[in-house]
Design a protein around this motif. Sequence first.
Motif, PDB file in Angstrom:
ATOM      1  N   ALA A  87       0.828  -1.200   0.000  1.00  0.00           N
ATOM      2  CA  ALA A  87       0.000   0.000   0.000  1.00  0.00           C
ATOM      3  C   ALA A  87       0.868   1.259   0.000  1.00  0.00           C
ATOM      4  O   ALA A  87       0.577   2.236  -0.704  1.00  0.00           O
ATOM      5  N   GLU A  88       1.942   1.217   0.776  1.00  0.00           N
ATOM      6  CA  GLU A  88       2.851   2.364   0.830  1.00  0.00           C
ATOM      7  C   GLU A  88       3.527   2.589  -0.525  1.00  0.00           C
ATOM      8  O   GLU A  88       3.683   3.727  -0.984  1.00  0.00           O
ATOM      9  N   ALA A  91       1.258   4.311  -2.929  1.00  0.00           N
ATOM     10  CA  ALA A  91       1.147   5.744  -2.633  1.00  0.00           C
ATOM     11  C   ALA A  91       2.378   6.503  -3.106  1.00  0.00           C
ATOM     12  O   ALA A  91       2.281   7.592  -3.690  1.00  0.00           O
ATOM     13  N   ASP A 241       6.015   7.931   2.749  1.00  0.00           N
ATOM     14  CA  ASP A 241       4.602   7.563   2.851  1.00  0.00           C
ATOM     15  C   ASP A 241       3.979   8.162   4.110  1.00  0.00           C
ATOM     16  O   ASP A 241       4.677   8.673   4.994  1.00  0.00           O
ATOM     17  N   ALA A 264      -2.307   7.950   1.547  1.00  0.00           N
ATOM     18  CA  ALA A 264      -2.715   6.593   1.175  1.00  0.00           C
ATOM     19  C   ALA A 264      -3.537   6.633  -0.106  1.00  0.00           C
ATOM     20  O   ALA A 264      -4.326   7.563  -0.322  1.00  0.00           O
TER      21      ALA A 264
END
Length: 268
Positions: A87-88, A91, A241, A264
């Motif tokens: 997820a990081e 982003a 992030d 995010a």
Amino acid sequence: MKESPAEGRLERQRARQRAIAADVMAEGSVRIEALVEKHGISLMTAHRDLDALVARGIVRKTRGVVTALPSSLVEASDLFRRGRQQAEKAALARAAGAWIEPGHSVILDDSTTTLSLVPLLGDKAPVTVITNFLPVIEDLTGEPDVTLISLGGRFHPWSNSFMGRMTVAAIREVRADIVIMSTSAITDDICFHQTEETVDTKRAMFDSAATRLLIVDHTKFGRRALHALAPLADFDQVIVDWRTPAEHVERLRHKGIDVTVAPAVRAR
């Protein structure tokens, strides 16, 4: 672009190898029969996957048991890195993509963080991508409106990339608009990596680009590695992030470092 059956098989194989590597690293050592049962594969397939992990310096295979290697190369391996902080990385890729414009020439290093940029490049076309990272080369092969420059040299299976003297020489022959890279560790606000070959290759990339971007997730702060690459202050932009502790962001900004905090990315 529609995925071919061969590409689908290759991606399933990579995903399975990542899962097997994660199992072994989590347990320390695992019997091969247990991996066969857990992943629903044949013994022959298990041995092929494990042989690939052995070649990349991630595991050791002896007498029916596979053991994780206590090596600094394990964390350097792209197979290990791909499954972490997804997820990081998404982003960071979104934030870095905002720096790329149609017509740009872009150097991408062998980090799985910059690999997350590849799906976004279609919206930036036409672009030229220069890279030493085999997964980026594979993903962009045949992509319309993307001119791909592959940096050859000695292939390092553990990192799935080309590095060394020949690679550095090839990089020095180009001048790109922007380089986007990541790092293994940040200590005293300096980028570090585990191997000299990595540092030499990334330094050549850094020197060959007009604009230098560093994209790093929060786990890199406080980590240690052996070889220094460059202070964060040498980059035109450092993108972190949203999970990066505020004290790190504030300290860097106090030093005059231009820091962007990537929010995010919402799941679609």
